[in-house]
Design a protein around this motif. Sequence first.
Motif, mmCIF file in Angstrom:
data_model
loop_
_atom_site.group_PDB
_atom_site.id
_atom_site.type_symbol
_atom_site.label_atom_id
_atom_site.label_comp_id
_atom_site.label_asym_id
_atom_site.label_seq_id
_atom_site.Cartn_x
_atom_site.Cartn_y
_atom_site.Cartn_z
ATOM 1 N N SER A 1 0.855 -1.183 0.000
ATOM 2 C CA SER A 1 0.000 0.000 0.000
ATOM 3 C C SER A 1 0.891 1.233 0.000
ATOM 4 C CB SER A 1 -0.924 0.009 1.229
ATOM 5 O OG SER A 1 -0.166 0.039 2.424
ATOM 6 N N GLY A 2 0.269 2.394 -0.192
ATOM 7 C CA GLY A 2 1.007 3.643 -0.091
ATOM 8 C C GLY A 2 1.327 4.327 -1.403
ATOM 9 N N GLY B 1 8.755 15.114 -4.876
ATOM 10 C CA GLY B 1 7.964 14.732 -3.717
ATOM 11 C C GLY B 1 8.401 13.408 -3.120
ATOM 12 N N SER B 2 7.661 12.988 -2.096
ATOM 13 C CA SER B 2 7.997 11.760 -1.367
ATOM 14 C C SER B 2 6.769 10.872 -1.208
ATOM 15 C CB SER B 2 8.530 12.115 0.028
ATOM 16 O OG SER B 2 9.717 12.871 -0.039
ATOM 17 N N LEU B 3 7.031 9.590 -1.099
ATOM 18 C CA LEU B 3 6.012 8.601 -0.773
ATOM 19 C C LEU B 3 6.643 7.537 0.112
ATOM 20 C CD1 LEU B 3 4.090 7.824 -4.108
ATOM 21 C CD2 LEU B 3 3.136 8.897 -2.060
ATOM 22 N N TYR C 1 8.926 -1.412 4.566
ATOM 23 C CA TYR C 1 8.653 -0.088 4.030
ATOM 24 C C TYR C 1 9.693 0.287 2.968
ATOM 25 C CZ TYR C 1 5.815 0.336 8.253
ATOM 26 O OH TYR C 1 4.882 0.128 9.248
ATOM 27 N N LEU C 2 9.286 1.208 2.115
ATOM 28 C CA LEU C 2 10.216 1.842 1.201
ATOM 29 C C LEU C 2 9.902 3.330 1.207
ATOM 30 C CD1 LEU C 2 12.531 1.308 -0.834
ATOM 31 C CD2 LEU C 2 10.791 1.395 -2.643
ATOM 32 N N GLN C 3 10.789 4.088 1.826
ATOM 33 C CA GLN C 3 10.652 5.547 1.829
ATOM 34 C C GLN C 3 11.324 6.086 0.571
ATOM 35 O OE1 GLN C 3 9.114 7.685 4.072
ATOM 36 N NE2 GLN C 3 9.607 9.305 2.594
ATOM 37 N N MET C 4 10.558 6.796 -0.227
ATOM 38 C CA MET C 4 11.065 7.305 -1.494
ATOM 39 C C MET C 4 11.021 8.820 -1.475
ATOM 40 S SD MET C 4 9.298 4.610 -4.133
ATOM 41 C CE MET C 4 7.656 5.286 -3.899
ATOM 42 N N ASN C 5 12.183 9.440 -1.598
ATOM 43 C CA ASN C 5 12.300 10.899 -1.593
ATOM 44 C C ASN C 5 12.823 11.387 -2.926
ATOM 45 O OD1 ASN C 5 11.527 10.914 1.162
ATOM 46 N ND2 ASN C 5 13.658 10.685 1.803
ATOM 47 N N ASN C 6 12.620 12.677 -3.174
ATOM 48 C CA ASN C 6 13.099 13.296 -4.411
ATOM 49 C C ASN C 6 12.693 12.459 -5.624
ATOM 50 O OD1 ASN C 6 14.409 15.131 -6.065
ATOM 51 N ND2 ASN C 6 16.415 14.154 -5.816
ATOM 52 N N VAL D 1 2.799 3.787 -8.392
ATOM 53 C CA VAL D 1 3.389 5.090 -8.101
ATOM 54 C C VAL D 1 3.483 5.867 -9.402
ATOM 55 C CG1 VAL D 1 5.466 6.306 -7.359
ATOM 56 C CG2 VAL D 1 4.698 4.276 -6.104
ATOM 57 N N THR D 2 2.920 7.063 -9.403
ATOM 58 C CA THR D 2 2.991 7.938 -10.567
ATOM 59 C C THR D 2 3.606 9.255 -10.149
ATOM 60 O OG1 THR D 2 1.006 6.926 -11.513
ATOM 61 C CG2 THR D 2 1.687 9.044 -12.413
ATOM 62 N N VAL D 3 4.700 9.605 -10.821
ATOM 63 C CA VAL D 3 5.386 10.854 -10.536
ATOM 64 C C VAL D 3 5.185 11.772 -11.730
ATOM 65 C CG1 VAL D 3 7.544 11.957 -9.870
ATOM 66 C CG2 VAL D 3 7.096 9.574 -9.209
ATOM 67 N N SER D 4 4.399 12.808 -11.529
ATOM 68 C CA SER D 4 4.038 13.678 -12.642
ATOM 69 C C SER D 4 3.582 15.022 -12.102
ATOM 70 C CB SER D 4 2.923 13.044 -13.468
ATOM 71 O OG SER D 4 2.493 13.924 -14.486
ATOM 72 N N SER D 5 3.858 16.060 -12.889
ATOM 73 C CA SER D 5 3.376 17.391 -12.530
ATOM 74 C C SER D 5 2.040 17.673 -13.183
ATOM 75 C CB SER D 5 4.416 18.439 -12.921
ATOM 76 O OG SER D 5 4.730 18.331 -14.287
#
Length: 124
Positions: free
Chosen positions: A7-8, A16-18, A79-84, A120-124
């Motif tokens: 999840s998450g 951003g971060s997730l 867990y997987l903390q994802m930054n930047n 996970v989608t990283v988009s502006s």
Amino acid sequence: EVQLVESGGGLVQPGGSLRLSCAASGFSLSTSLMSWARQAPGKRLEWVSGIDSDGTTYYTDSMKGRFTIFRDSAKNTLYLQMNNLKPEDTADYYCATGPITVATMRSIQLYNYWGQGTQVTVSS
């Protein structure tokens, strides 16, 4: 029965971060080698990060310094903390375990227990 439930995931802007979670049942993940893998659209599944029973962590070079793998033994959760985050991090993310060692952890074909994945989608 071994079960892994991620999840998450979600939509996040670049930079951003997730934090992804993987709830495990049927075994103790603190005594198992656990990994995260991901599959980007149109690409192969790739190993991302792993943590062994001693708590030593491993990453692909492109994730070092941005991603952190850790576990909560009391919650039996990985867990997987994802930054930047970057657009190229867009993918379905999976946690996995199996009859693997530190030497073989990057060989995703050796894992035999997988969660259903979280997007996970990283988009502006």
